[in-house]
Design an enzyme around this catalytic site. Structure first.
Site, mmCIF file in Angstrom:
data_model
loop_
_atom_site.group_PDB
_atom_site.id
_atom_site.type_symbol
_atom_site.label_atom_id
_atom_site.label_comp_id
_atom_site.label_asym_id
_atom_site.label_seq_id
_atom_site.Cartn_x
_atom_site.Cartn_y
_atom_site.Cartn_z
ATOM 1 N N GLY A 93 -1.806 15.012 1.930
ATOM 2 C CA GLY A 93 -1.706 15.140 3.388
ATOM 3 C C GLY A 93 -0.442 14.485 3.926
ATOM 4 O O GLY A 93 -0.175 14.546 5.116
ATOM 5 N N ARG A 114 1.004 3.773 16.761
ATOM 6 C CA ARG A 114 2.231 3.289 16.097
ATOM 7 C C ARG A 114 3.460 4.070 16.541
ATOM 8 O O ARG A 114 4.528 3.521 16.771
ATOM 9 C CB ARG A 114 2.101 3.415 14.576
ATOM 10 C CG ARG A 114 1.315 2.307 13.961
ATOM 11 C CD ARG A 114 1.383 2.339 12.467
ATOM 12 N NE ARG A 114 1.494 3.673 11.930
ATOM 13 C CZ ARG A 114 2.002 3.970 10.749
ATOM 14 N NH1 ARG A 114 2.470 3.011 9.982
ATOM 15 N NH2 ARG A 114 2.039 5.196 10.310
ATOM 16 N N TYR A 154 -7.559 -7.060 6.939
ATOM 17 C CA TYR A 154 -6.608 -6.032 7.365
ATOM 18 C C TYR A 154 -5.848 -6.588 8.568
ATOM 19 O O TYR A 154 -6.458 -6.897 9.603
ATOM 20 C CB TYR A 154 -7.426 -4.808 7.760
ATOM 21 C CG TYR A 154 -6.680 -3.559 8.098
ATOM 22 C CD1 TYR A 154 -6.600 -2.507 7.194
ATOM 23 C CD2 TYR A 154 -6.102 -3.383 9.354
ATOM 24 C CE1 TYR A 154 -5.943 -1.325 7.514
ATOM 25 C CE2 TYR A 154 -5.450 -2.215 9.685
ATOM 26 C CZ TYR A 154 -5.375 -1.188 8.754
ATOM 27 O OH TYR A 154 -4.736 -0.010 9.090
ATOM 28 N N LEU A 178 1.301 10.380 -13.644
ATOM 29 C CA LEU A 178 0.744 10.814 -14.931
ATOM 30 C C LEU A 178 0.516 12.324 -14.976
ATOM 31 O O LEU A 178 0.367 12.895 -16.063
ATOM 32 C CB LEU A 178 -0.594 10.104 -15.187
ATOM 33 C CG LEU A 178 -0.526 8.590 -15.411
ATOM 34 C CD1 LEU A 178 -1.932 8.000 -15.518
ATOM 35 C CD2 LEU A 178 0.272 8.273 -16.673
ATOM 36 N N GLY A 179 0.480 12.960 -13.830
ATOM 37 C CA GLY A 179 0.216 14.395 -13.776
ATOM 38 C C GLY A 179 -0.283 14.773 -12.396
ATOM 39 O O GLY A 179 -0.327 13.923 -11.494
ATOM 40 N N SER A 211 -7.166 7.476 8.030
ATOM 41 C CA SER A 211 -6.248 8.617 7.919
ATOM 42 C C SER A 211 -6.991 9.910 7.565
ATOM 43 O O SER A 211 -6.352 10.903 7.212
ATOM 44 C CB SER A 211 -5.236 8.323 6.809
ATOM 45 O OG SER A 211 -5.940 8.001 5.609
ATOM 46 N N PHE A 212 -8.305 9.881 7.653
ATOM 47 C CA PHE A 212 -9.174 10.970 7.195
ATOM 48 C C PHE A 212 -8.679 12.364 7.597
ATOM 49 O O PHE A 212 -8.648 13.283 6.785
ATOM 50 C CB PHE A 212 -10.570 10.711 7.797
ATOM 51 C CG PHE A 212 -11.579 11.788 7.605
ATOM 52 C CD1 PHE A 212 -12.169 11.988 6.368
ATOM 53 C CD2 PHE A 212 -11.968 12.604 8.672
ATOM 54 C CE1 PHE A 212 -13.137 12.978 6.197
ATOM 55 C CE2 PHE A 212 -12.922 13.591 8.509
ATOM 56 C CZ PHE A 212 -13.505 13.784 7.257
ATOM 57 N N GLY A 266 -12.625 4.085 2.177
ATOM 58 C CA GLY A 266 -12.984 4.551 3.522
ATOM 59 C C GLY A 266 -13.749 3.483 4.268
ATOM 60 O O GLY A 266 -14.274 2.545 3.672
HETATM 61 P P1 FAD Z 1 -0.075 11.700 0.100
HETATM 62 O O1 FAD Z 1 0.368 10.720 1.124
HETATM 63 O O2 FAD Z 1 0.368 13.087 0.264
HETATM 64 O O3 FAD Z 1 0.330 11.172 -1.337
HETATM 65 C C1 FAD Z 1 0.090 9.844 -1.706
HETATM 66 C C2 FAD Z 1 0.426 9.658 -3.190
HETATM 67 O O4 FAD Z 1 -0.499 10.388 -3.987
HETATM 68 C C3 FAD Z 1 1.793 10.175 -3.587
HETATM 69 O O5 FAD Z 1 2.283 9.383 -4.626
HETATM 70 C C4 FAD Z 1 1.510 11.568 -4.109
HETATM 71 O O6 FAD Z 1 2.494 11.999 -4.996
HETATM 72 C C5 FAD Z 1 0.173 11.353 -4.800
HETATM 73 N N1 FAD Z 1 -0.690 12.532 -4.822
HETATM 74 C C6 FAD Z 1 -1.205 13.205 -3.760
HETATM 75 N N2 FAD Z 1 -2.003 14.197 -4.192
HETATM 76 C C7 FAD Z 1 -1.996 14.153 -5.545
HETATM 77 C C8 FAD Z 1 -2.621 14.925 -6.562
HETATM 78 N N3 FAD Z 1 -3.437 15.937 -6.281
HETATM 79 N N4 FAD Z 1 -2.370 14.609 -7.865
HETATM 80 C C9 FAD Z 1 -1.567 13.575 -8.183
HETATM 81 N N5 FAD Z 1 -0.950 12.811 -7.261
HETATM 82 C C10 FAD Z 1 -1.163 13.091 -5.959
HETATM 83 N N6 FAD Z 1 -5.803 4.609 3.148
HETATM 84 C C11 FAD Z 1 -7.064 4.230 2.872
HETATM 85 O O7 FAD Z 1 -7.446 4.206 1.715
HETATM 86 N N7 FAD Z 1 -7.925 3.860 3.862
HETATM 87 C C12 FAD Z 1 -7.572 3.900 5.174
HETATM 88 O O8 FAD Z 1 -8.385 3.596 6.041
HETATM 89 C C13 FAD Z 1 -6.244 4.324 5.485
HETATM 90 N N8 FAD Z 1 -5.817 4.385 6.772
HETATM 91 C C14 FAD Z 1 -4.557 4.823 7.043
HETATM 92 C C15 FAD Z 1 -4.146 4.918 8.378
HETATM 93 C C16 FAD Z 1 -2.878 5.384 8.680
HETATM 94 C C17 FAD Z 1 -2.443 5.480 10.101
HETATM 95 C C18 FAD Z 1 -2.000 5.777 7.648
HETATM 96 C C19 FAD Z 1 -0.634 6.304 7.963
HETATM 97 C C20 FAD Z 1 -2.401 5.681 6.330
HETATM 98 C C21 FAD Z 1 -3.661 5.187 6.007
HETATM 99 N N9 FAD Z 1 -4.093 5.082 4.690
HETATM 100 C C22 FAD Z 1 -5.370 4.683 4.415
HETATM 101 C C23 FAD Z 1 -3.181 5.414 3.595
HETATM 102 C C24 FAD Z 1 -3.226 6.878 3.135
HETATM 103 O O9 FAD Z 1 -3.909 7.684 4.058
HETATM 104 C C25 FAD Z 1 -3.883 6.962 1.773
HETATM 105 O O10 FAD Z 1 -3.009 6.390 0.840
HETATM 106 C C26 FAD Z 1 -4.310 8.361 1.330
HETATM 107 O O11 FAD Z 1 -5.152 8.201 0.220
HETATM 108 C C27 FAD Z 1 -3.166 9.282 0.970
HETATM 109 O O12 FAD Z 1 -3.677 10.593 0.836
HETATM 110 P P2 FAD Z 1 -2.763 11.864 1.074
HETATM 111 O O13 FAD Z 1 -3.556 13.055 0.729
HETATM 112 O O14 FAD Z 1 -2.174 11.822 2.433
HETATM 113 O O15 FAD Z 1 -1.650 11.650 -0.031
#
Ligand code: FAD
Length: 557
Positions: free
Chosen positions: A138, A417, A478, A271-272, A205-206, A221
């Site tokens: 995302g 933010r 936090y 790793l993949g 960030s759900f 979460g």
């Molecule tokens: P991305 O941001 O797109 O990618 C994150 C990493 O995962 C990158 O390294 C990417 O290469 C890798 N990746 C993504 N998909 C795959 C896949 N299918 N296979 C292998 N690698 C992959 N995190 C929490 O845990 N809890 C929270 O409450 C939380 N709140 C947040 C609030 C805000 C405002 C923001 C900006 C972020 C927050 N986060 C939170 C952090 C973030 O949302 C998490 O890290 C989330 O898990 C990232 O998911 P994404 O799908 O957006 O991954």
């Protein structure tokens, strides 16, 4: 072009949605008092993309042709806006870089594979043609886990998994669902809820993060007390590599040596590419209720929540805002307009009177929210048990009114933010976890470290905190911090404050991150967190499994 939902090119979330404070009368005066900035209402809902100066794509035609053969021409793009959307996550550094056009290397091309076979073909192409592949979920990373290395000379391909967005199967007997990795939180819950199930994983960030991203970053979460962190939720997975696919069958538990599943969870694309996961799902609860409590002090509130854990009361979450965060929450309340709202405001005045009568220092009080789920009978029993402990620790039970407000506001705060950054104000977060015995020390040490950092910069800054995600042996703290940044050098200033907080975590018994992962942002603390020898093992793992350094190079370690 592939129909995949993206966030704004600059900032959090959906076009047209943004934070403003006009209906929150106490907000601007609060910010003025806290950090000395005079806020202006936001005049626009988005930053115009024509202001961005985007580096040209360096993808060779031969590579583009190959990618089109693998994914189909409609699923390969070198469009500037898409490449910018995929160049970074949403950390403050990345938001500032994007807003200020401080782009370095950005992906040359974005691809949208629609099947696992296409992902496998991309992997093989990466090794054969020496491409860099960065998986993209995302784009909500807050630890710079998506940004390419500025000195990268090879062609960079962002692999957006957004087309892999289906719940494939539910094993109703085992409570296991098999789901594609690129699915966004709301789409997944919609598909699960339609069949009476939920994952129960709701990071802040759900709305703009994916199941695969949660796995790759070891997410947690807000309801993790009941449903577990993502590492507890994932039982099986498929991860594609150039040489084959790792298949981990869903097993309740297994003693097959060091856990490969645990190694993949948190691997941030090194790793993949994870294509599919089998996860614990739960029946939708009959009742879900959040109750608010007010404690006279932080220490009393912490003791109460630790005692809920000791008493093994099954809760969905228990969260406490410290005194600063409580004051901030009260300042972001909306002006009551409905008759019900006005009545609630009167109730609040009465509450203030009670607290003063009890001799509370209202600058010290802390609001807490506890979430209960289950049958109506179970919810009532647990509420009674919690109220008993809370009252013994001096709390007043505020009831479900403020609790409902918490549930409504929970996904709105990320927009704040962006609003602040556009007004030369950093508002950011850092989080850790530590044993119960060390939480008070970590809390104080972080406040002191932030104050010292602000003083070294000659600034008035703000810090506040909450406790959430309780475990048998400890919990997550936090922190949110804010200050007015200097346009000339915002990155070094940010580094000073953020580093001071991170170092205070490590020095006082906390981890570098409870749930935001490592990326580039938290890497400087990895050796201190897992020991130099532990770091050597991770380096050896990544270099042996990816000798060409083609998979999201440089992240984690
Ligand atoms: P991305 O941001 O797109 O990618 C994150 C990493 O995962 C990158 O390294 C990417 O290469 C890798 N990746 C993504 N998909 C795959 C896949 N299918 N296979 C292998 N690698 C992959 N995190 C929490 O845990 N809890 C929270 O409450 C939380 N709140 C947040 C609030 C805000 C405002 C923001 C900006 C972020 C927050 N986060 C939170 C952090 C973030 O949302 C998490 O890290 C989330 O898990 C990232 O998911 P994404 O799908 O957006 O991954």
């Amino acid at each position: 072009m592939a129909h995949v939902k993206h966030q704004k090119w600059w900032g959090w979330g959906e076009e047209g949605v943004f934070f403003n404070y006009e209906n929150k009368p106490a907000f601007a005066p609060f910010v003025k008092e806290a950090i000395g900035v005079t806020l202006r209402p936001r005049e626009r809902d988005t930053v115009d993309f024509s202001t961005a100066h985007v580096p040209a794509s360096q993808a060779p035609d031969t590579v583009l042709e190959l990618l089109r053969q693998i994914n189909g021409a409609d699923n390969v793009s070198t469009e500037d806006e898409l490449r910018v959307i995929h160049w970074a996550g949403k950390s403050v550094t990345e938001l500032l870089q994007t807003l200020r056009n401080d782009f370095h290397r950005i992906p040359d091309v974005v691809v949208y594979p629609g099947t696992e076979a296409e992902v496998a073909a991309l992997m093989r192409a990466a090794v054969e043609h020496d491409l860099v592949l960065i998986p993209f979920g995302g784009g909500s990373s807050i630890s710079r886990s998506l940004q390419p290395d500025p000195s990268e000379e090879r062609c960079i391909v962002s692999v957006d998994l957004g087309r892999l967005n289906k719940v494939l199967a539910i094993d109703e007997t085992s409570g296991l669902a098999t789901i594609q990795a690129g699915i966004l939180g709301p789409d997944m819950e919609e598909q699960l809820n339609a069949r009476g199930w939920t994952l129960g994983h709701f990071p802040d960030s759900f709305t703009y993060s994916t199941l695969g991203g949660w796995a790759a970053t070891r997410s947690s979460g807000m309801q993790s007390d009941k449903y577990g962190d993502i590492a507890d939720i994932i039982r099986g997975l498929r991860m594609v590599r150039a040489t084959g696919t790792v298949v981990l069958r869903p097993l309740p538990s297994t003693s097959t040596g060091p856990s490969l599943r645990e190694m993949i969870i948190g691997s941030e694309g090194r790793l993949g590419i994870i294509t599919e996961l089998t996860v614990h799902v739960h029946r939708l609860p009959e009742k879900h209720q959040v109750i608010a409590y007010m404690y006279p002090t932080w220490q009393q509130a912490l003791t109460a929540v630790r005692q809920f854990t000791e008493a093994e009361i099954p809760l969905t979450f228990a969260r406490i805002s410290d005194a600063h965060e409580t004051a901030f929450s009260l300042a972001t309340q909306k002006k009551p307009t409905s008759p019900k709202g006005k009545l609630a405001a009167k109730g609040q005045d009465a509450l203030w009177a009670i607290m003063r009568k009890r001799g509370w220092d209202t600058d010290e009080m802390c609001i807490s929210y506890v979430c209960f789920e289950g049958s109506p009978k179970d919810v009532e029993t647990r509420k009674k048990a919690v109220a008993g402990i809370a009252k013994k620790n001096g709390a007043i039970v505020l009831g479900s009114g403020p609790g409902a407000l918490y549930d409504q506001k929970k996904f709105d705060t990320p927009y704040l933010r962006d609003f602040l950054l556009e007004q030369n104000t950093v508002g950011d977060v850092s989080e850790t976890a530590a044993p119960w015995s060390k939480l008070t020390t970590v809390h104080k040490a972080v406040y002191d470290a932030a104050e010292r950092a602000y003083a070294s910069l000659g600034k008035k800054g703000w810090i506040m905190s909450h406790m959430s995600h309780s475990y048998h042996s400890g919990a997550c703290l936090y922190f949110t911090f804010g200050y007015v940044y200097d346009d000339k050098n915002p990155y070094d200033e940010y580094h000073t404050v953020k580093s001071a907080i991170q170092q205070a975590f490590i020095d006082n018994g906390g981890t570098l991150s409870h749930h935001h992962g490592v990326g580039l942002e938290h890497q400087p603390w990895m050796e201190q967190d897992i020991s130099p020898e532990g770091a050597n093992i991770l380096r050896a793992l990544f270099s042996s499994t990816d000798p060409g350094n083609n998979l999201n190079p440089g992240k984690v370690i």
